[in-house]
Design an enzyme around this catalytic site. Structure first.
Site, PDB file in Angstrom:
ATOM      1  N   CYS A   1       0.800  -1.079   0.024  1.00 21.76           N
ATOM      2  CA  CYS A   1       0.156   0.099   0.074  1.00 21.76           C
ATOM      3  C   CYS A   1       1.001   1.187  -0.053  1.00 21.76           C
ATOM      4  O   CYS A   1       1.668   1.586   0.850  1.00 21.76           O
ATOM      5  CB  CYS A   1      -0.871  -0.119   1.240  1.00 21.76           C
ATOM      6  SG  CYS A   1      -1.744   1.500   1.319  1.00 21.76           S
TER       7      CYS A   1
ATOM      8  N   HIS B   1      -3.902   1.460   8.340  1.00 20.23           N
ATOM      9  CA  HIS B   1      -4.352   1.315   7.039  1.00 20.23           C
ATOM     10  C   HIS B   1      -6.134   1.198   6.961  1.00 20.23           C
ATOM     11  O   HIS B   1      -6.582   0.288   7.961  1.00 20.23           O
ATOM     12  CB  HIS B   1      -4.075   0.131   6.220  1.00 20.23           C
ATOM     13  CG  HIS B   1      -4.384  -0.138   4.879  1.00 20.23           C
ATOM     14  ND1 HIS B   1      -3.931   0.344   3.975  1.00 20.23           N
ATOM     15  CD2 HIS B   1      -5.626  -0.940   4.630  1.00 20.23           C
ATOM     16  CE1 HIS B   1      -4.673  -0.053   2.796  1.00 20.23           C
ATOM     17  NE2 HIS B   1      -5.537  -0.993   3.251  1.00 20.23           N
TER      18      HIS B   1
ATOM     19  N   GLY C   1     -13.826   7.477  -8.209  1.00 17.77           N
ATOM     20  CA  GLY C   1     -12.692   8.265  -8.681  1.00 17.77           C
ATOM     21  C   GLY C   1     -11.395   7.774  -7.766  1.00 17.77           C
ATOM     22  O   GLY C   1     -10.495   8.256  -7.746  1.00 17.77           O
TER      23      GLY C   1
ATOM     24  N   THR D   1      -8.302   6.338  -6.645  1.00 12.70           N
ATOM     25  CA  THR D   1      -7.090   5.315  -7.323  1.00 12.70           C
ATOM     26  C   THR D   1      -6.006   4.831  -6.401  1.00 12.70           C
ATOM     27  O   THR D   1      -5.535   3.740  -6.653  1.00 12.70           O
ATOM     28  CB  THR D   1      -6.374   6.131  -8.425  1.00 12.70           C
ATOM     29  OG1 THR D   1      -5.840   7.435  -7.437  1.00 12.70           O
ATOM     30  CG2 THR D   1      -7.353   6.817  -9.470  1.00 12.70           C
TER      31      THR D   1
ATOM     32  N   HIS E   1      -7.981   8.817   2.149  1.00 13.20           N
ATOM     33  CA  HIS E   1      -7.386  10.055   2.162  1.00 13.20           C
ATOM     34  C   HIS E   1      -8.295  11.356   1.909  1.00 13.20           C
ATOM     35  O   HIS E   1      -9.291  10.955   1.151  1.00 13.20           O
ATOM     36  CB  HIS E   1      -6.229  10.159   1.407  1.00 13.20           C
ATOM     37  CG  HIS E   1      -6.494   9.743  -0.035  1.00 13.20           C
ATOM     38  ND1 HIS E   1      -6.646   8.402  -0.471  1.00 13.20           N
ATOM     39  CD2 HIS E   1      -6.852  10.510  -1.172  1.00 13.20           C
ATOM     40  CE1 HIS E   1      -7.016   8.210  -1.778  1.00 13.20           C
ATOM     41  NE2 HIS E   1      -7.063   9.470  -2.336  1.00 13.20           N
TER      42      HIS E   1
HETATM   43  P1  5GP Z   1      -7.680   9.397  -5.456  1.00 12.98           P
HETATM   44  O1  5GP Z   1      -7.616   9.501  -6.848  1.00 12.98           O
HETATM   45  O2  5GP Z   1      -7.241   7.957  -4.745  1.00 12.98           O
HETATM   46  O3  5GP Z   1      -8.573  10.190  -4.583  1.00 12.98           O
HETATM   47  O4  5GP Z   1      -6.335  10.287  -5.036  1.00 12.98           O
HETATM   48  C1  5GP Z   1      -4.842   9.756  -4.844  1.00 12.98           C
HETATM   49  C2  5GP Z   1      -3.962  10.768  -4.837  1.00 12.98           C
HETATM   50  O5  5GP Z   1      -2.792  10.321  -4.618  1.00 12.98           O
HETATM   51  C3  5GP Z   1      -3.826  11.555  -6.158  1.00 12.98           C
HETATM   52  O6  5GP Z   1      -4.271  12.884  -6.010  1.00 12.98           O
HETATM   53  C4  5GP Z   1      -2.430  11.346  -6.724  1.00 12.98           C
HETATM   54  O7  5GP Z   1      -1.696  12.280  -7.277  1.00 12.98           O
HETATM   55  C5  5GP Z   1      -1.698  11.020  -5.213  1.00 12.98           C
HETATM   56  N1  5GP Z   1      -0.350  10.122  -5.206  1.00 12.98           N
HETATM   57  C6  5GP Z   1      -0.382   9.034  -6.177  1.00 12.98           C
HETATM   58  N2  5GP Z   1       0.921   8.615  -5.857  1.00 12.98           N
HETATM   59  C7  5GP Z   1       1.562   9.435  -5.010  1.00 12.98           C
HETATM   60  C8  5GP Z   1       2.724   9.540  -4.415  1.00 12.98           C
HETATM   61  O8  5GP Z   1       3.769   8.352  -4.746  1.00 12.98           O
HETATM   62  N3  5GP Z   1       3.061  10.526  -3.501  1.00 12.98           N
HETATM   63  C9  5GP Z   1       2.121  11.225  -3.284  1.00 12.98           C
HETATM   64  N4  5GP Z   1       2.496  12.347  -2.452  1.00 12.98           N
HETATM   65  N5  5GP Z   1       0.959  11.483  -3.664  1.00 12.98           N
HETATM   66  C10 5GP Z   1       0.668  10.539  -4.545  1.00 12.98           C
HETATM   67 ZN    ZN Z   2      -2.400   1.575   3.495  1.00 15.60          ZN
END
Ligand code: 5GP
Ligand code: ZN
Length: 137
Positions: A4, A46, A92, A94, A99
Site C-alpha cells: 500500500c 490502513h 474516482g 485510485t 485520504h
Molecule cells: P484518489 O484519486 O485516490 O482520490 O487520489 C490519490 C492521490 O494520490 C492523487 O491525487 C495522486 O496524485 C496522489 N498520489 C499518487 N501517488 C502518490 C505518491 O507517490 N506520493 C504522493 N505524495 N501522492 C501520490
Molecule cells: Zn495503507
C-alpha cells in the site's frame, strides 16, 4: 498493509513532503497537484476507504484535514478551498488507502467547476430518497 503506497509513506519508506502529523494521521503534499498547495491527509492505520473507518477514526481524520485547510488558507491565501474524499473506484479513488484531499482554489485556475451539471430533480424521488435516508429520531 504490504504494497500500500500510503502505508509506505506513513512508514517513511516512500519519501513525501510532510506538512502535518497527529497521533492518528499524516498530511503530505500530493505529487500530482490539481493546484499548488494540494495536500492529502491519511489515517496512519490502513483503511481502504471511509467505510472501513469508525466514527472516531473519521473524526480524527476530519480534524487533521480541517487544520491543514486552515493552514493552506493562512499561508497561500487562496480564494477558496475544495475538500473531498473518493471512496471506491466508481467515485474516482485510485489509491486504496483512505485520504482527504485539500485543494486551494483561485478563480480561473482551470479546474472545471462544477464538474456536474445541476438540473432540478424529481421532487417525489427527492422526497422518497430523503425518507429512506432520514435518521430515526
Ligand atoms: P484518489 O484519486 O485516490 O482520490 O487520489 C490519490 C492521490 O494520490 C492523487 O491525487 C495522486 O496524485 C496522489 N498520489 C499518487 N501517488 C502518490 C505518491 O507517490 N506520493 C504522493 N505524495 N501522492 C501520490
Ligand atoms: Zn495503507
Amino acid at each position: 498493509m504490504p504494497d500500500c503506497l500510503f502505508c509506505e509513506i506513513v512508514a517513511g519508506r516512500v519519501p513525501s513532503v510532510i506538512v502535518g502529523e497527529t497521533e492518528a494521521t499524516l498530511s503530505f503534499m500530493d505529487i500530482n497537484p490539481v493546484n499548488p498547495g494540494h495536500v492529502l491527509t491519511v489515517p496512519k492505520r490502513h483503511s481502504t476507504d471511509m467505510w472501513e473507518m469508525d466514527a472516531e477514526a473519521f473524526a480524527e481524520l476530519a480534524a487533521a484535514a480541517h487544520e491543514v485547510a486552515r493552514r493552506v488558507r493562512r499561508v497561500l491565501r487562496p480564494e477558496g478551498v475544495n475538500m473531498f474524499m473518493a471512496n471506491g473506484a466508481a467515485a474516482g479513488q485510485t489509491v486504496f488507502h483512505a485520504h482527504v484531499h485539500t485543494i486551494p482554489r483561485w478563480p480561473g485556475d482551470g479546474w472545471i467547476d462544477p464538474s456536474w451539471v445541476a438540473a432540478p430533480g424529481d421532487p417525489d424521488e427527492i422526497a422518497a430518497i430523503g425518507e429512506r435516508l432520514r435518521a430515526p429520531r
